[in-house]
Design a protein around this motif. Structure first.
Motif, short mmCIF file in Angstrom:
data_model
loop_
_atom_site.label_atom_id
_atom_site.label_comp_id
_atom_site.label_asym_id
_atom_site.label_seq_id
_atom_site.Cartn_x
_atom_site.Cartn_y
_atom_site.Cartn_z
N VAL A 9 -32.57 5.54 8.46
CA VAL A 9 -31.29 6.02 9.00
C VAL A 9 -30.38 4.80 9.12
O VAL A 9 -30.74 3.82 9.77
N ALA A 10 -29.22 4.85 8.48
CA ALA A 10 -28.32 3.71 8.49
C ALA A 10 -26.87 4.15 8.62
O ALA A 10 -26.41 4.99 7.84
N PRO A 11 -26.17 3.60 9.59
CA PRO A 11 -24.74 3.88 9.67
C PRO A 11 -24.03 3.14 8.53
O PRO A 11 -24.47 2.06 8.12
N LYS A 23 -30.96 2.79 18.09
CA LYS A 23 -30.75 4.11 18.69
C LYS A 23 -31.56 5.18 17.95
O LYS A 23 -32.13 6.08 18.55
N ALA A 24 -31.58 5.09 16.63
CA ALA A 24 -32.33 6.05 15.83
C ALA A 24 -33.82 5.95 16.12
O ALA A 24 -34.51 6.96 16.31
N VAL A 25 -34.33 4.73 16.19
CA VAL A 25 -35.75 4.53 16.48
C VAL A 25 -36.07 5.02 17.88
O VAL A 25 -37.08 5.70 18.10
N ASP A 26 -35.22 4.72 18.84
CA ASP A 26 -35.44 5.14 20.23
C ASP A 26 -35.49 6.66 20.35
O ASP A 26 -36.23 7.21 21.17
N ALA A 27 -34.73 7.37 19.55
CA ALA A 27 -34.70 8.84 19.59
C ALA A 27 -36.06 9.44 19.26
O ALA A 27 -36.38 10.55 19.71
N LEU A 28 -36.89 8.73 18.53
CA LEU A 28 -38.22 9.23 18.16
C LEU A 28 -39.15 9.35 19.37
O LEU A 28 -40.12 10.12 19.34
N GLU A 29 -38.85 8.62 20.43
CA GLU A 29 -39.70 8.63 21.64
C GLU A 29 -39.78 10.02 22.27
O GLU A 29 -40.73 10.32 22.98
N ALA A 30 -38.79 10.87 22.04
CA ALA A 30 -38.77 12.20 22.64
C ALA A 30 -39.70 13.19 21.93
O ALA A 30 -39.81 14.34 22.35
N PHE A 31 -40.36 12.74 20.87
CA PHE A 31 -41.18 13.65 20.06
C PHE A 31 -42.63 13.17 20.02
O PHE A 31 -42.93 12.00 20.18
N ASP A 32 -43.51 14.11 19.76
CA ASP A 32 -44.94 13.82 19.67
C ASP A 32 -45.24 13.30 18.26
O ASP A 32 -45.83 14.00 17.43
N PHE A 53 -39.45 17.02 11.02
CA PHE A 53 -38.03 17.29 10.76
C PHE A 53 -37.20 17.17 12.04
O PHE A 53 -36.09 16.63 12.02
N ALA A 54 -37.72 17.67 13.15
CA ALA A 54 -36.99 17.59 14.42
C ALA A 54 -36.78 16.14 14.84
O ALA A 54 -35.69 15.76 15.29
N ALA A 55 -37.81 15.31 14.70
CA ALA A 55 -37.70 13.90 15.05
C ALA A 55 -36.71 13.19 14.13
O ALA A 55 -35.87 12.40 14.60
N ALA A 56 -36.77 13.48 12.84
CA ALA A 56 -35.85 12.85 11.88
C ALA A 56 -34.41 13.27 12.17
O ALA A 56 -33.50 12.44 12.10
N GLU A 57 -34.21 14.54 12.50
CA GLU A 57 -32.85 14.99 12.83
C GLU A 57 -32.33 14.29 14.07
O GLU A 57 -31.17 13.88 14.12
N ALA A 58 -33.18 14.14 15.08
CA ALA A 58 -32.76 13.46 16.31
C ALA A 58 -32.38 12.00 16.03
O ALA A 58 -31.39 11.49 16.56
N HIS A 60 -31.29 10.81 13.19
CA HIS A 60 -30.03 10.86 12.44
C HIS A 60 -28.85 11.07 13.40
O HIS A 60 -27.84 10.36 13.31
N ARG A 61 -28.97 12.00 14.31
CA ARG A 61 -27.88 12.31 15.24
C ARG A 61 -27.65 11.21 16.28
O ARG A 61 -26.56 11.11 16.84
N ALA A 62 -28.65 10.38 16.53
CA ALA A 62 -28.52 9.32 17.53
C ALA A 62 -27.58 8.20 17.10
O ALA A 62 -27.05 7.47 17.93
N VAL A 63 -27.36 8.09 15.80
CA VAL A 63 -26.51 7.02 15.28
C VAL A 63 -25.04 7.39 15.46
O VAL A 63 -24.60 8.47 15.06
#
Length: 103
Positions: A9-11, A23-32, A53-58, A60-63
């Motif tokens: 994921v890259a801006p 931010k993108a990496v940190d968003a993964l913490e919310a998922f198992d 897919f849910a983790a990847a979308e999160a 992506h959206r975190a950026v």
């Protein structure tokens, strides 16, 4: 089942992307999911493709950028529970050494 993926994921911005990538990496913490970041992306492991897919979308959206480029490459080996580390171990067995150069 174990699903393994490479997520990048890259801006699309000028200057350093590191704060937004964090931010993108940190968003993964919310998922198992298990994950490991490297210079080219983040390897993610999940029990199912929906979680992946849910983790990847999160991520992506975190950026926070006007434009975000995301690449997701999935290895969904449905007949095996092989983890990402095990895949590397097999390559290292063939090499007879670690799969990296000495620093």
């Amino acid at each position: 089942m174990t699903v393994v993926a490479l997520l990048s994921v890259a801006p699309v911005i000028e200057g350093s992307m590191s704060a937004e990538v964090a931010k993108a990496v940190d968003a993964l913490e919310a998922f198992d999911v298990d994950y490991e970041t490297n210079p080219m992306g983040t390897v993610i492991e999940a029990d199912d493709v929906g979680t992946l897919f849910a983790a990847a979308e999160a991520a992506h959206r975190a950026v926070d950028a006007d434009r975000v480029s995301t690449v997701l490459k999935i290895d969904d080996k449905r007949t095996s529970e092989e983890r990402a580390r095990e895949k590397v171990d097999v390559v290292e067995d063939h090499l007879g050494r670690p799969a990296r150069s000495e620093e």
